[in-house]
Write a protein that holds these residues in place. Structure first.
Motif, PDB file in Angstrom:
ATOM      1  N   ASP B  49      58.351 -63.271 -11.495  1.00  9.64           N
ATOM      2  CA  ASP B  49      57.592 -62.351 -10.642  1.00  9.64           C
ATOM      3  C   ASP B  49      56.325 -61.815 -11.289  1.00  9.64           C
ATOM      4  N   ARG B  50      55.712 -62.650 -12.115  1.00 13.57           N
ATOM      5  CA  ARG B  50      54.403 -62.322 -12.661  1.00 13.57           C
ATOM      6  C   ARG B  50      53.532 -63.566 -12.566  1.00 13.57           C
ATOM      7  N   LEU B  51      52.228 -63.370 -12.454  1.00 12.18           N
ATOM      8  CA  LEU B  51      51.319 -64.501 -12.595  1.00 12.18           C
ATOM      9  C   LEU B  51      51.264 -64.873 -14.068  1.00 12.18           C
ATOM     10  N   GLU B 132      59.166 -76.744 -16.704  1.00  8.63           N
ATOM     11  CA  GLU B 132      59.347 -77.864 -17.620  1.00  8.63           C
ATOM     12  C   GLU B 132      58.268 -77.906 -18.697  1.00  8.63           C
ATOM     13  N   LEU B 133      57.205 -77.183 -18.469  1.00  6.86           N
ATOM     14  CA  LEU B 133      56.162 -77.099 -19.480  1.00  6.86           C
ATOM     15  C   LEU B 133      56.423 -75.874 -20.329  1.00  6.86           C
ATOM     16  N   GLU B 134      55.542 -75.628 -21.255  1.00  7.61           N
ATOM     17  CA  GLU B 134      55.634 -74.371 -21.981  1.00  7.61           C
ATOM     18  C   GLU B 134      54.232 -73.800 -22.065  1.00  7.61           C
ATOM     19  N   ARG B 135      54.037 -72.930 -22.973  1.00 11.05           N
ATOM     20  CA  ARG B 135      52.720 -72.357 -23.199  1.00 11.05           C
ATOM     21  C   ARG B 135      52.196 -71.526 -22.033  1.00 11.05           C
ATOM     22  N   PHE B 136      53.078 -71.141 -21.128  1.00 11.90           N
ATOM     23  CA  PHE B 136      52.631 -70.228 -20.079  1.00 11.90           C
ATOM     24  C   PHE B 136      52.777 -68.785 -20.552  1.00 11.90           C
ATOM     25  N   HIS B 137      51.764 -68.000 -20.306  1.00 11.92           N
ATOM     26  CA  HIS B 137      51.774 -66.603 -20.723  1.00 11.92           C
ATOM     27  C   HIS B 137      51.559 -65.699 -19.526  1.00 11.92           C
ATOM     28  N   PRO B 138      52.424 -64.687 -19.380  1.00 12.61           N
ATOM     29  CA  PRO B 138      52.257 -63.757 -18.249  1.00 12.61           C
ATOM     30  C   PRO B 138      50.962 -62.956 -18.357  1.00 12.61           C
ATOM     31  N   LEU B 139      50.406 -62.629 -17.206  1.00 13.92           N
ATOM     32  CA  LEU B 139      49.143 -61.889 -17.162  1.00 13.92           C
ATOM     33  C   LEU B 139      49.378 -60.441 -16.749  1.00 13.92           C
ATOM     34  N   GLU B 140      48.540 -59.585 -17.256  1.00 11.75           N
ATOM     35  CA  GLU B 140      48.533 -58.188 -16.840  1.00 11.75           C
ATOM     36  C   GLU B 140      47.157 -57.916 -16.265  1.00 11.75           C
ATOM     37  N   ILE B 141      47.132 -57.531 -15.001  1.00 17.29           N
ATOM     38  CA  ILE B 141      45.846 -57.377 -14.319  1.00 17.29           C
ATOM     39  C   ILE B 141      45.510 -55.905 -14.186  1.00 17.29           C
ATOM     40  N   PRO B 142      44.520 -55.444 -14.950  1.00 16.50           N
ATOM     41  CA  PRO B 142      44.256 -53.997 -15.022  1.00 16.50           C
ATOM     42  C   PRO B 142      43.328 -53.488 -13.935  1.00 16.50           C
ATOM     43  N   TRP B 143      43.358 -54.130 -12.748  1.00 17.45           N
ATOM     44  CA  TRP B 143      42.526 -53.631 -11.645  1.00 17.45           C
ATOM     45  C   TRP B 143      43.215 -53.938 -10.337  1.00 17.45           C
ATOM     46  N   GLU B 146      40.415 -56.485  -4.965  1.00 14.25           N
ATOM     47  CA  GLU B 146      39.488 -57.514  -5.429  1.00 14.25           C
ATOM     48  C   GLU B 146      38.356 -56.914  -6.235  1.00 14.25           C
ATOM     49  N   THR B 147      38.683 -55.843  -6.937  1.00 15.10           N
ATOM     50  CA  THR B 147      37.695 -55.225  -7.802  1.00 15.10           C
ATOM     51  C   THR B 147      37.168 -56.227  -8.816  1.00 15.10           C
ATOM     52  N   GLY B 148      38.081 -56.956  -9.396  1.00 11.63           N
ATOM     53  CA  GLY B 148      37.692 -57.943 -10.381  1.00 11.63           C
ATOM     54  C   GLY B 148      37.575 -57.363 -11.770  1.00 11.63           C
ATOM     55  N   GLY B 149      37.381 -58.256 -12.747  1.00 10.25           N
ATOM     56  CA  GLY B 149      37.291 -57.839 -14.134  1.00 10.25           C
ATOM     57  C   GLY B 149      38.190 -58.701 -14.985  1.00 10.25           C
ATOM     58  N   PRO B 150      38.106 -58.547 -16.293  1.00  8.73           N
ATOM     59  CA  PRO B 150      38.905 -59.388 -17.173  1.00  8.73           C
ATOM     60  C   PRO B 150      40.395 -59.083 -17.049  1.00  8.73           C
ATOM     61  N   VAL B 151      41.197 -59.983 -17.546  1.00  8.03           N
ATOM     62  CA  VAL B 151      42.645 -59.916 -17.422  1.00  8.03           C
ATOM     63  C   VAL B 151      43.244 -59.957 -18.818  1.00  8.03           C
ATOM     64  N   ARG B 152      44.360 -59.270 -18.999  1.00  7.26           N
ATOM     65  CA  ARG B 152      45.007 -59.291 -20.310  1.00  7.26           C
ATOM     66  C   ARG B 152      46.159 -60.290 -20.315  1.00  7.26           C
ATOM     67  N   VAL B 153      46.397 -60.851 -21.491  1.00  9.35           N
ATOM     68  CA  VAL B 153      47.460 -61.840 -21.630  1.00  9.35           C
ATOM     69  C   VAL B 153      48.583 -61.260 -22.470  1.00  9.35           C
ATOM     70  N   LEU B 154      49.786 -61.351 -21.952  1.00 12.73           N
ATOM     71  CA  LEU B 154      50.930 -60.769 -22.641  1.00 12.73           C
ATOM     72  C   LEU B 154      51.634 -61.812 -23.499  1.00 12.73           C
ATOM     73  N   ASP B 155      52.121 -61.329 -24.640  1.00 14.75           N
ATOM     74  CA  ASP B 155      52.947 -62.164 -25.501  1.00 14.75           C
ATOM     75  C   ASP B 155      54.099 -61.262 -25.928  1.00 14.75           C
ATOM     76  N   GLY B 156      55.155 -61.326 -25.153  1.00 14.20           N
ATOM     77  CA  GLY B 156      56.226 -60.360 -25.381  1.00 14.20           C
ATOM     78  C   GLY B 156      55.744 -58.994 -24.941  1.00 14.20           C
ATOM     79  N   GLU B 157      55.782 -58.027 -25.845  1.00 18.75           N
ATOM     80  CA  GLU B 157      55.383 -56.661 -25.513  1.00 18.75           C
ATOM     81  C   GLU B 157      53.894 -56.429 -25.697  1.00 18.75           C
ATOM     82  N   ARG B 158      53.281 -57.272 -26.526  1.00 14.50           N
ATOM     83  CA  ARG B 158      51.880 -57.031 -26.905  1.00 14.50           C
ATOM     84  C   ARG B 158      50.922 -57.830 -26.026  1.00 14.50           C
TER      85      ARG B 158
END
Lengths: 253, 253
Positions: B49-51, B132-143, B146-158
């Motif tokens: 349930d996350r992008l 079946e792939l890996e290397r997917f990282h959940p995103l945190e969208i701080p807006w 459709e305001t837009g802006g950069p997105v943060r990438v989560l790796d566990g808690e950080r």
DNA sequence: AAAATAGTGTCTGTAAGACAATATAAC
DNA sequence: GTTATATTGTCTTACAGACACTATTTT
């Protein structure tokens, strides 16, 4: 932990990775052949209740004599948007107009001479500003809604062929404008500073190429918060003069 | 007649026109310095349930150790879309997935070494394929919206910083997805072949980052013509099983 | 039976389309 | 007054949100 480094092993080392590795290691990038990069600008305005674009007749091969979009090559030290602004200033004397990136056209054969990518931009000009320029040609859009496809350029009664894939670029510009018209304030860029509700309606009808309901259009626009009353009215009309409005840049909420 | 050739005299010959003249006359284009052109692909999927985006850890300077979008340089004889498809195949083993051009990033300083344009693409992957792939990282969208802006990438808690302007590119991709979700069938690309209405709703809620009304969502989807009943139902649920639907590619009207 | 979600029916509020009536300018 | 468009008001219809109720599966 979900990130992984083992997945790389899943697929054999490919060209991409070899090429990347070379690049990342700091090898000389210049040994890779590079395409030329141009910026072409679709300058749109309204002309006699039609969409019209600023087009320039080419005076050299290829496509000599055909109409083409104003464009330039991107300099090594300027942004794409700066290049587009430079085109507007140099070829039309325009500054501070609505300017938005459209799409990047990169078919290998789009320029018969060499590989040239074109990063296309759209600029919107109010008709009173455009009237002082020339070289605007009315467009004929042979598709409905947001189907998309190339666009024809009129020169009097006839249509004129365009250079390169510029008919596709124009088509994409019209499609984008149609798509954004209903849910962004983009349309106001195609009107003079002060305008009547009927002018705004005609603009929508011209861009969308279909009639819009007067009553609900009026209500919707007045309720949108995008309009600011000027308190003044039209003059020299042969009928009751309409109130003049101006586009109200919405303050941050 | 409205077209004109006299307008050219209005403005002094500029760099643009001189440069163009040289080009149009067929002079050697290669004497102009050219930027490198890369294609970077934002591969998005749903993960718990996350992008989430497919990101690769860089193993060389600059930005060594940071996550980056999979990408490659464009070859002289391939289209931009072909280059993007090649990235998908080589770096993720994916073929025949949804792929759409996003935006071209061309700030002169976006790569510290040399001028590199990035033509960004978005690809959408169903979660069962992505699993079946890996290397997917959940995103945190701080807006919101459709305001837009950069997105943060989560790796566990950080959160992890990205290489280059890839956080902006990811942000643009999320903005595009949000914008198209409501009025195009783009969302189905993020679901397995068969899915329930609740799964479809959760997808919308995840992408839009807000709850959607169950009743009207249901009615709207069923009325859209985009859904085709499979006649089958879920199994192994701890409650009444929901009907499974499949995305109905609308025939040309 | 209890728990949990699927799916249906109905009411209400909002906004669009349609249409009628009134207002105000030039001529 | 006539003509032409502006502007307001009302009615109808379509759809979204809210809520209540019934259905169907596992435990």
């Amino acid at each position: 932990m979900r990130s992984a480094s083992k997945a790389a092993a899943k697929f054999p080392k490919s060209d991409v990775e070899i090429q990347d590795a070379a690049f990342l290691a700091g090898y000389d990038v210049s040994r890779f052949e590079r395409p030329s990069v141009a910026v072409d600008v679709v300058v749109l305005t309204l002309l006699d209740d039609r969409l019209a674009a600023l087009l320039i007749e080419r005076d050299a091969a290829p496509f000599r004599g055909r109409l083409s979009l104003p464009g330039t090559f991107v300099r090594m030290d300027e942004s794409l948007e700066a290049a587009a602004a430079r085109v507007l200033l140099d070829k039309a004397g325009l500054a501070k107009v609505f300017l938005e990136q459209l799409y990047t056209f990169g078919s290998p054969a789009r320029d018969p001479r060499t590989r040239v990518l074109s990063v296309a931009y759209v600029a919107l000009i109010a008709p009173d500003v455009a009237a002082e320029l020339e070289r605007f040609h009315p467009l004929e859009i042979p598709w409905e809604g947001e189907t998309g496809g190339p666009v024809r350029v009129l020169d009097g009664e006839r249509t004129r062929p365009l250079a390169f894939d510029h008919d596709d670029i124009l088509g994409m510009a019209v499609k984008r404008l149609r798509g954004k018209l209903d849910y962004t304030p983009i349309g106001f860029q195609l009107l003079p500073t002060e305008f009547t509700l009927l002018m705004l309606q005609r603009l929508h009808e011209t861009v969308l190429a279909r009639p819009v309901n007067k009553d609900s259009f009026r209500r919707r626009m007045l309720a949108s918060g995008d309009l600011e009353s000027t308190g003044t009215r039209e003059t020299d009309t042969a009928h009751r003069p309409a109130e003049l409005y101006r586009f109200a840049r919405r303050s941050a909420v």
